[in-house]
Motif scaffolding. Sequence first.
Motif, short mmCIF file in Angstrom:
data_model
loop_
_atom_site.label_atom_id
_atom_site.label_comp_id
_atom_site.label_asym_id
_atom_site.label_seq_id
_atom_site.Cartn_x
_atom_site.Cartn_y
_atom_site.Cartn_z
N ASN A 61 -15.81 1.07 -11.47
CA ASN A 61 -15.05 2.26 -11.08
C ASN A 61 -14.67 2.25 -9.60
O ASN A 61 -13.72 2.93 -9.22
N MET A 62 -15.39 1.49 -8.79
CA MET A 62 -14.93 1.29 -7.42
C MET A 62 -13.60 0.56 -7.44
O MET A 62 -12.65 0.93 -6.73
N GLU A 63 -13.49 -0.48 -8.27
CA GLU A 63 -12.23 -1.22 -8.34
C GLU A 63 -11.12 -0.37 -8.94
O GLU A 63 -9.98 -0.39 -8.45
N ASN A 64 -11.43 0.42 -9.96
CA ASN A 64 -10.43 1.33 -10.51
C ASN A 64 -9.95 2.32 -9.44
O ASN A 64 -8.77 2.68 -9.39
N SER A 65 -10.87 2.75 -8.59
CA SER A 65 -10.52 3.68 -7.52
C SER A 65 -9.57 3.04 -6.51
O SER A 65 -8.64 3.68 -6.01
N VAL A 66 -9.81 1.77 -6.20
CA VAL A 66 -8.90 1.05 -5.29
C VAL A 66 -7.49 1.03 -5.88
O VAL A 66 -6.49 1.29 -5.18
N ALA A 67 -7.38 0.75 -7.18
CA ALA A 67 -6.06 0.70 -7.81
C ALA A 67 -5.38 2.07 -7.80
O ALA A 67 -4.18 2.18 -7.51
N ALA A 68 -6.13 3.12 -8.11
CA ALA A 68 -5.56 4.47 -8.12
C ALA A 68 -5.12 4.89 -6.72
O ALA A 68 -4.05 5.50 -6.55
N CYS A 69 -5.95 4.59 -5.72
CA CYS A 69 -5.58 4.90 -4.33
C CYS A 69 -4.31 4.15 -3.93
O CYS A 69 -3.48 4.68 -3.17
N ALA A 70 -4.15 2.93 -4.42
CA ALA A 70 -2.96 2.15 -4.09
C ALA A 70 -1.69 2.84 -4.57
O ALA A 70 -0.69 2.90 -3.86
N ILE A 71 -1.73 3.39 -5.78
CA ILE A 71 -0.57 4.15 -6.28
C ILE A 71 -0.32 5.37 -5.41
O ILE A 71 0.82 5.65 -5.00
N ALA A 72 -1.38 6.13 -5.13
CA ALA A 72 -1.22 7.37 -4.37
C ALA A 72 -0.69 7.10 -2.96
O ALA A 72 0.17 7.84 -2.45
N LEU A 73 -1.19 6.07 -2.31
CA LEU A 73 -0.72 5.72 -0.97
C LEU A 73 0.73 5.24 -1.00
O LEU A 73 1.54 5.58 -0.13
N THR A 74 1.06 4.42 -2.00
CA THR A 74 2.43 3.92 -2.13
C THR A 74 3.41 5.07 -2.34
O THR A 74 4.52 5.07 -1.80
N TYR A 75 3.00 6.06 -3.11
CA TYR A 75 3.83 7.25 -3.34
C TYR A 75 3.99 8.05 -2.06
O TYR A 75 5.05 8.66 -1.83
#
Length: 447
Positions: A274-288
């Motif tokens: 879930n740490m890795e899943n969090s990195v991926a989700a943060c990547a979308i949010a930051l890119t947005y």
Amino acid sequence: MKYVYFIGIGGIGMSAIARYYKAKGFVVGGYDRTESDLTRELESEGIEVHYDDDITRIPSDRENTMVVYTPAIPADLHELRYVFDQGYTVVKRSKMLGEITRGQRCLAVAGTHGKTTTSTLVSHIFTASGEGCSAFLGGISKNYGTNLLISMNDVVVAEADEFDRSFHQLHPEIAVITAMDADHLDIYGDLAHVHEAFRIFASQVSGTLIKKLGLPVGEADTKARVLTYHATDPAADFHARNIRLDEFGYYTFDLKHPSGVISDIRPGVLGRVNMENSVAACAIALTYGLPADAIRDAVGSFKGVRRRLDVHVNRPGCTYIDDYAHHPEELAAAIGSIREIFPERKITAIFQPHLYTRTRDLAPDFARALSRGIDKLILLDIYPARELPIEGVTSKIIFDDVTVPEKVMIAREELMDCLKKENIDVLVTFGAGNIDRFIPEITELLG
């Protein structure tokens, strides 16, 4: 259209679309083979559900009825044959989701594992930050108690499902690909065709594609900007560093991204996976373009998804966790996370294989995944879902190659009697079939 009728309404993706049309004012109903917690929730929301293959329950007004179906439904189902024969407007679930998201700012998460938790976390980040989003999710968010969110803005988060090439109906502005493992080989035939399907999906991304570092898809496959993420690898554009694991199994990390660092992110869900899943989700949010502080706060308040490292009992000397893992890579990731949290405790895993074809195609990989990190395996018979038995394919083709200190193979009906004789330390149930029906009984036994 006045009526929307769903054949297979109890499926996680189908139920989200059913809820959407109910919220939009349509008369919604449908068929499913078996009653479940999810179908009971739909009924409590005013959606009529029945469990007999009965054409008289289909709205008779063909001109004002749209029928949505999932390819998981058998082709010879009487209701399905009837709506085609009688000239109803009949649409696949995947096409319907594509139509709903068309013209909106679609943020999609694809991958053979990790997509449900990641997409649910993305939707929570947008909701908790105040930006808002609509979301069609492949699991029940524990923050909101549903697999559907509806917002007034034009942002929609979608889980992009590779089954039956469904994700080819989506045209995202931003997308993540979490994994491209061999799965659904009854559809694709081999891994090369799985990869081809993901490359087609990548070609439909218009803005930014964020892939897990190392996946065989890249700039040659898409016109979108390509960025990478990884749990820890500093070669990735988004990665965790300064990682700390506390005594309760929660990680805290700093997120390195192309524009800087977000310090002290602590996901509200357990485990390295879930740490890795969090990195991926943060990547979308930051890119947005969401602000760093809002992202950090939202990740911290995320409660997870039902059946994804879902803790039901956690008292001194006894822990019970349930997880949806039904692919070897998912099993390996979940087991690794649980072992890291409980390095010295005895872990007993119950696994219910899902589908004869998946068991046949991936039996050696299942055996390897179940041979690492657990101390005892309780292996159940295969859950067939939409499939008929295949000669020679049983749980035994996994069981024989598992090399754990203790293992036993039993029928599903024997499980509770077996558990009553066990001295449980850490227990985990795995599978995408009906193993979740045991959760209340196991929780009561161990709680």
